[in-house]
Design a protein around this motif. Sequence first.
Motif, mmCIF file in Angstrom:
data_model
loop_
_atom_site.group_PDB
_atom_site.id
_atom_site.type_symbol
_atom_site.label_atom_id
_atom_site.label_comp_id
_atom_site.label_asym_id
_atom_site.label_seq_id
_atom_site.Cartn_x
_atom_site.Cartn_y
_atom_site.Cartn_z
ATOM 1 N N THR A 2 0.927 -1.135 0.003
ATOM 2 C CA THR A 2 -0.031 -0.004 0.131
ATOM 3 C C THR A 2 0.833 1.290 -0.060
ATOM 4 O O THR A 2 1.871 1.082 0.643
ATOM 5 C CB THR A 2 -1.030 0.006 1.187
ATOM 6 O OG1 THR A 2 -1.691 -1.214 1.280
ATOM 7 C CG2 THR A 2 -2.020 1.122 1.235
ATOM 8 N N ASP B 4 0.902 5.598 0.525
ATOM 9 C CA ASP B 4 0.171 6.615 1.192
ATOM 10 C C ASP B 4 1.206 7.973 1.008
ATOM 11 O O ASP B 4 2.256 7.852 0.535
ATOM 12 C CB ASP B 4 -0.093 6.485 2.861
ATOM 13 C CG ASP B 4 -1.183 7.367 3.030
ATOM 14 O OD1 ASP B 4 -1.674 8.341 2.365
ATOM 15 O OD2 ASP B 4 -1.579 7.050 4.465
ATOM 16 N N ILE C 232 4.747 7.601 1.658
ATOM 17 C CA ILE C 232 4.811 6.412 2.915
ATOM 18 C C ILE C 232 4.379 5.061 2.378
ATOM 19 O O ILE C 232 3.582 4.921 1.535
ATOM 20 C CB ILE C 232 3.723 6.668 4.138
ATOM 21 C CG1 ILE C 232 3.924 8.138 4.758
ATOM 22 C CG2 ILE C 232 3.451 5.635 5.128
ATOM 23 C CD1 ILE C 232 2.835 8.669 5.508
ATOM 24 N N ILE D 284 3.541 0.895 2.852
ATOM 25 C CA ILE D 284 2.996 0.191 4.082
ATOM 26 C C ILE D 284 3.335 -1.304 3.226
ATOM 27 O O ILE D 284 3.062 -1.584 2.280
ATOM 28 C CB ILE D 284 1.649 0.587 4.158
ATOM 29 C CG1 ILE D 284 1.644 1.902 4.543
ATOM 30 C CG2 ILE D 284 1.068 -0.371 5.157
ATOM 31 C CD1 ILE D 284 0.136 2.599 4.758
ATOM 32 N N TYR E 149 1.062 0.345 13.751
ATOM 33 C CA TYR E 149 -0.202 0.525 14.024
ATOM 34 C C TYR E 149 -0.544 0.412 15.336
ATOM 35 O O TYR E 149 -0.502 -0.688 16.035
ATOM 36 C CB TYR E 149 -1.092 -0.257 13.236
ATOM 37 C CG TYR E 149 -0.857 0.491 11.592
ATOM 38 C CD1 TYR E 149 -1.825 1.400 10.929
ATOM 39 C CD2 TYR E 149 0.014 0.018 10.965
ATOM 40 C CE1 TYR E 149 -1.707 2.083 9.912
ATOM 41 C CE2 TYR E 149 0.183 0.300 9.628
ATOM 42 C CZ TYR E 149 -0.761 1.250 9.143
ATOM 43 O OH TYR E 149 -0.497 1.989 7.731
ATOM 44 N N ARG F 272 -0.808 5.761 13.812
ATOM 45 C CA ARG F 272 0.358 5.147 13.440
ATOM 46 C C ARG F 272 1.299 5.646 14.329
ATOM 47 O O ARG F 272 1.305 6.842 14.512
ATOM 48 C CB ARG F 272 0.985 5.529 11.856
ATOM 49 C CG ARG F 272 0.271 4.989 10.995
ATOM 50 C CD ARG F 272 0.881 5.527 9.626
ATOM 51 N NE ARG F 272 0.093 5.201 8.393
ATOM 52 C CZ ARG F 272 -0.092 6.027 7.457
ATOM 53 N NH1 ARG F 272 0.233 7.203 7.514
ATOM 54 N NH2 ARG F 272 -0.711 5.404 6.431
ATOM 55 N N ALA G 200 4.600 0.998 8.412
ATOM 56 C CA ALA G 200 4.541 2.150 7.497
ATOM 57 C C ALA G 200 5.905 2.906 7.293
ATOM 58 O O ALA G 200 6.451 3.247 8.569
ATOM 59 C CB ALA G 200 3.551 3.337 7.809
ATOM 60 N N THR H 141 8.797 5.796 6.195
ATOM 61 C CA THR H 141 8.769 7.012 5.195
ATOM 62 C C THR H 141 10.251 7.107 4.738
ATOM 63 O O THR H 141 11.279 6.333 4.877
ATOM 64 C CB THR H 141 8.789 8.251 5.955
ATOM 65 O OG1 THR H 141 9.662 8.264 6.799
ATOM 66 C CG2 THR H 141 7.261 8.213 6.708
#
Length: 611
Positions: free
Chosen positions: A212, A214, A222, A224, A258, A263, A276, A278
Motif C-alpha cells: 500500500t 500513502d 509512505i 506500507i 499501528y 500510526r 509504514a 517514510t
Amino acid sequence: MLRQDLRNIAIIAHVDHGKTTLVDGLLRQSGVFRANEQVAERVLDSNELERERGITILSKNTAVNYHGVKINIVDTPGHADFGGEVERILSMVDGALLVVDAFEGPMAQTKYVLRKALEAGLKPVVVINKIDRADSRPAEVVDEVLDLFIELGASDEQIDFPVVYTSARNQAAKLRLEDDSRDLRPLFDTILASIPAPQGDPDGVLQLMVTTLDYDDYVGRIVIGRLRQGRIHPGDWVGVARRDGGVERARVGLVYAYQGLRRIPVDEATVGEIVAVTGLEGTNLGETITAFDDPRPLPALTIDEPTLTMRFSVNDSSFAGQEGQYVTSRHLRERLEKELERNVSLRVEETDSPDVFQVSGRGELHLSILIETMRREGYELAVSKPRVITKEENGRILEPIELLILDIPEEFMGVVMELVGTRKAELVNLSNSGTGHLRLEFTIPARGLIGLRSEFLTQTKGYGIMHHLFSGYGPHRGDIPGRTRGSMIATDTGEATTYALHNLQERGVLFIGPGIRVYAGMVVGEHSRERDLEVNVCKKKHVTNVRSSTAEETLRLSPPRLLSLEEALEQIADDELVEVTPRSIRLRKGLLDPIARERARKKEVSVTNKN
C-alpha cells in the motif's frame, strides 16, 4: 520463529453485512477509545465516498490489543471491482474473518474475496452476523457457507472452520446460539486460538513487500507492508528491488507501527509486523524493501487484468472551464499518473490525441469511483461509454463473463428472464427461499451489464437486488441489442423554460428542469422513439396583446429524471459523452455541431452498406 504476541487478519464481507460495524466493536472493547471519547460510527469508513455509499473502497489498517496479543486488522473492500486492493491486502495477513449476514447468507462479493483468501492459503474464521434480525436463519447460513467453501476448492483444514455468532450492532458474540453473551470476548478468543501466528527469521535478510502507498504533506511518500523477514530501523540503508530487476539504494526515514487508528513511531520492527515507512521516495507497489548488498526480492504480486475501458478527455463543451479548477490535458495527465501510483488495477494509455487518455479498470464501479473522486477534487473532464476488453486466443475472440446474481419477488420472474435473455445471459442456478423471493444466478457477458441496473430496477419496481462478479473469459456470445431509444438534443444555448419543456415532455423523458443552463449539442432527455430528436428547450411563449382564456393556466411539468454518474454512464450511446464537473453531470453528443454529426452519421451508414 513464531510470534505468539501478534496476529494479522483481514475482514471479508459483502456490502452491508456489518463488517465495519464489527470493527467498531472490536476497537471499543479493546480499550482503543477513552470512556468519554466521542467516536463516529463506521470509523474505518474514513473516505467521504465510503460513508455516502456504505461500501469499503480503500483498504485500511488498524490494531487492537487483547490479553497481551496485538491483533492487526485489515479492512478489505467488499466489491470485486476493487480486486487490486483485495489481492495486495491478503498478502499481508495469515487469516481472515468471513462476515456473513444471518439472513442473506454468502453473496456475490463474499465469494470473490473468499476465493482469493483461500487461494492465498489463509485460515478462515466464519462470523455469522446480525443474529438479532427477526428473520435470521443462522443454521442454514452455516450450511451455505460450507457449500461455498467446498465449491471454491478449500483445503480440509480450511473447511474445518470455527463459527462465531455475532450482533455487531449490539457488540456481542457467542460460540453457540443458546449462549448468553454481552461482549465480543468469544470472538477475540477464537481469533487468538484459530489464526496462525506469523513466522519468519528476525535475523535473516530484510524482506518487506510494498502493498500500500500513502502520502503525507510533511514526510512525503509512505510505503506500507508486512515484514516477512529481518528487522528494520529508522535511518537504515536498504535496497529497493524494482519490478524490472534492478536494485536502488535508499535510506529509511521513520518507521511506524499501528496502534488503534493511529500510526506510532517505533525504534525497531521485526517479523510479522505491518509497518509504514517514510523516506523511500520513488518506491512503487509490488516492490521489495531488502538489503542492498544481498537483495532477496519477494515474488511479485499478481493482479487481475482490467476488463473495462473508457476514454477520459478534456472538456471541450460550451461551458468548459466555468465550474472546474483543473481543466487542461496537463492537469488530467498528472492526476491519472498520480492515481496509477496507488491504484494497481488501473491502466492508462496515451491515444492519438494529446487531450484524450484510454483508461482501463476492473469494472464500472472502479472507474466511476475514480471519476467521482476527481470531480470532487475540482477536475473537469468528459468520459465516453465504457467498453469491455476482449482478447483473442487460438483464433477465437474471448470476452469477460460475469456471474450475475438477482434476488427478486416471484411475480417479476418473467420480465427479468426476458430482460437478461436479450443480453445473452444463461441461467445456471435458481433457488426459492420459500418467502416469495427467488435467487437467480446467470453467466452474462460483461457488456450485457452496461445499462442493466437501471432497467432492472425499473422492471422490478425497485424490489430487485442485483450483484455481479467477474467469472473469467469465455467465447464471444454475439451481438447484444443497443439502446432502443434516441436522445433529445438541445439546439440552442441558454436557460430551459417551463413553456418549452411542457411542450416536449410528451415526446420522451426529460433530464433537466426549468432554469437549467443548456448548450447546443447537450442531451436534455430520452426520446420515446429510436431516432434522435433536436429540440429547443429555451423557447419562450410568444407575447401578444391578445389575452386568451387559458392565459392564467399553470403549466405542470413531470419531475425530470436526474441521473447519477453511474446512471449517466449507462444511459449514453456510443456517440455521446458524459461531461463531469465539480457541480454538474451533463450528457452531450461527442460532436456538438449538428452538421458534423450528420456527416458522421452518413459516413457510418456508407461504411455499413459497403460491408
